[in-house]
Write an enzyme that holds these catalytic residues in place. Structure first.
Site, PDB file in Angstrom:
ATOM      1  N   SER A 170       0.897  -1.204  -0.152  1.00 37.41           N
ATOM      2  CA  SER A 170       0.108  -0.044  -0.037  1.00 37.41           C
ATOM      3  C   SER A 170       0.932   1.396   0.122  1.00 37.41           C
ATOM      4  O   SER A 170       2.061   1.152   0.319  1.00 37.41           O
ATOM      5  CB  SER A 170      -0.943  -0.004   1.183  1.00 37.41           C
ATOM      6  OG  SER A 170      -1.461   1.136   1.481  1.00 37.41           O
ATOM      7  N   TYR A 183      -2.302  -1.196  10.345  1.00 41.15           N
ATOM      8  CA  TYR A 183      -2.480  -1.435   8.919  1.00 41.15           C
ATOM      9  C   TYR A 183      -1.394  -1.168   8.157  1.00 41.15           C
ATOM     10  O   TYR A 183      -0.629  -1.786   7.364  1.00 41.15           O
ATOM     11  CB  TYR A 183      -3.833  -0.896   8.268  1.00 41.15           C
ATOM     12  CG  TYR A 183      -4.055  -1.209   6.809  1.00 41.15           C
ATOM     13  CD1 TYR A 183      -4.320  -2.018   6.217  1.00 41.15           C
ATOM     14  CD2 TYR A 183      -3.488   0.080   5.917  1.00 41.15           C
ATOM     15  CE1 TYR A 183      -4.548  -2.278   5.015  1.00 41.15           C
ATOM     16  CE2 TYR A 183      -3.747  -0.273   4.421  1.00 41.15           C
ATOM     17  CZ  TYR A 183      -4.415  -1.374   4.239  1.00 41.15           C
ATOM     18  OH  TYR A 183      -4.430  -1.511   2.579  1.00 41.15           O
TER      19      TYR A 183
END
Length: 278
Positions: A170, A183
């Site tokens: 990400s 995360y």
């Protein structure tokens, strides 16, 4: 402060409005003909778009998913509509024995495995770092990084020279995210995993790469953020909008097929224009 989560994780695509764009934009050219691909989190979002694109390019597709039966069956239907064979397998990739079983059934069904896309993920927004619950940290790492280890370990005995492993990291691995610290940490770990395995498996002829999406309209978004945050999602990217899953899937195709044959230990960045330094 905890932020209200409107849906359970990782979210349901059939409940989203507007629906994400997942269909490929171009005719296939057989770039994955005769290949078998296993995609974790393949029921929806980026996983669904990648499954359909791989199918259009000729691959058999195994869709591993947590419990979103309706989304998984829809994705299987889409794969079959492309003239490909598919298989849906339900379960938690944070469970190592389940990953072994997913791979076993995949190989039994299609007599081999050529591409592994480690993509399943969850995220939970929390306003203050000190308020992140211990159990949430454990669960996020269990899905987002342990699950990657387990599925790759299970698949490795069946992968041969020319095989491809692709991990979804990400943009948050590079620039962080104030509300998604656990995360973002897992996505940084995935980045390190890609680089380490890219080197480790090079001698085997197995390529390992990553894709680091920016703000993409997937079920994780309404499942993670309250309506006001969802409303403005992606508007601060240089392109001024969130991306769609079918704008990310071609990165996975490039890395999976022979077009990416000189790529390993690398990451592609479909992020709407964020300047990323590695």
């Amino acid at each position: 402060m905890m932020m209200e989560t409107p849906q359970k994780q990782p979210g349901d695509e059939h409940r989203m409005s507007p629906e994400p764009d997942y269909m490929p934009r171009y005719p296939g050219s057989g770039r994955l003909r005769g290949k078998t691909a296993l995609i974790t989190g393949g029921d929806s979002g980026i996983g669904r778009a990648t499954a359909v694109l791989f199918a259009r390019e000729g691959a058999n597709v195994v869709i591993a998913y947590l419990d979103e039966d309706r989304d998984a069956e829809k994705t299987l239907e889409l794969v079959r509509n492309e003239g490909a064979e598919g298989l849906v397998l339900r379960g938690d990739v944070g469970n190592k024995s389940l990953c072994v079983e997913i791979v076993r059934q995949s190989v039994e069904k299609f007599d081999g495995l050529d591409i592994v896309v480690a993509n399943a993920a969850e995220q939970h927004a929390v306003g203050e770092f000190e308020d992140i619950p211990e159990e949430q940290i454990k669960q996020t790492f269990k899905t987002n990084i342990f699950g990657y280890f387990y599925i790759i370990q299970a698949a490795l005995p069946y992968l041969h020279e020319g095989a491809s492993i692709i991990c979804t990291t990400s943009v948050t691995a590079y620039r962080g995210q104030d509300l998604l610290i656990d995360y973002a940490s897992t996505k940084g770990a995935i980045l390190a995993l890609v680089r380490a395995l890219g080197s480790k498996f090079a001698k085997k002829g197995i390529r390992v790469n990553g894709v680091a999406p920016g703000p993409i309209w997937t079920p994780l978004i309404p499942a993670s953020f309250p309506p006001d945050k969802v409303e403005e999602f992606g508007q601060h990217s240089p392109l001024g909008r969130p991306g769609q899953p079918n704008e990310v899937a071609p990165c996975f195709l490039f890395l999976a097929c022979e077009d990416g044959s000189y790529m390993t230990g690398q990451v592609l960045h479909p992020n709407g224009g964020d300047a990323i330094s590695s």
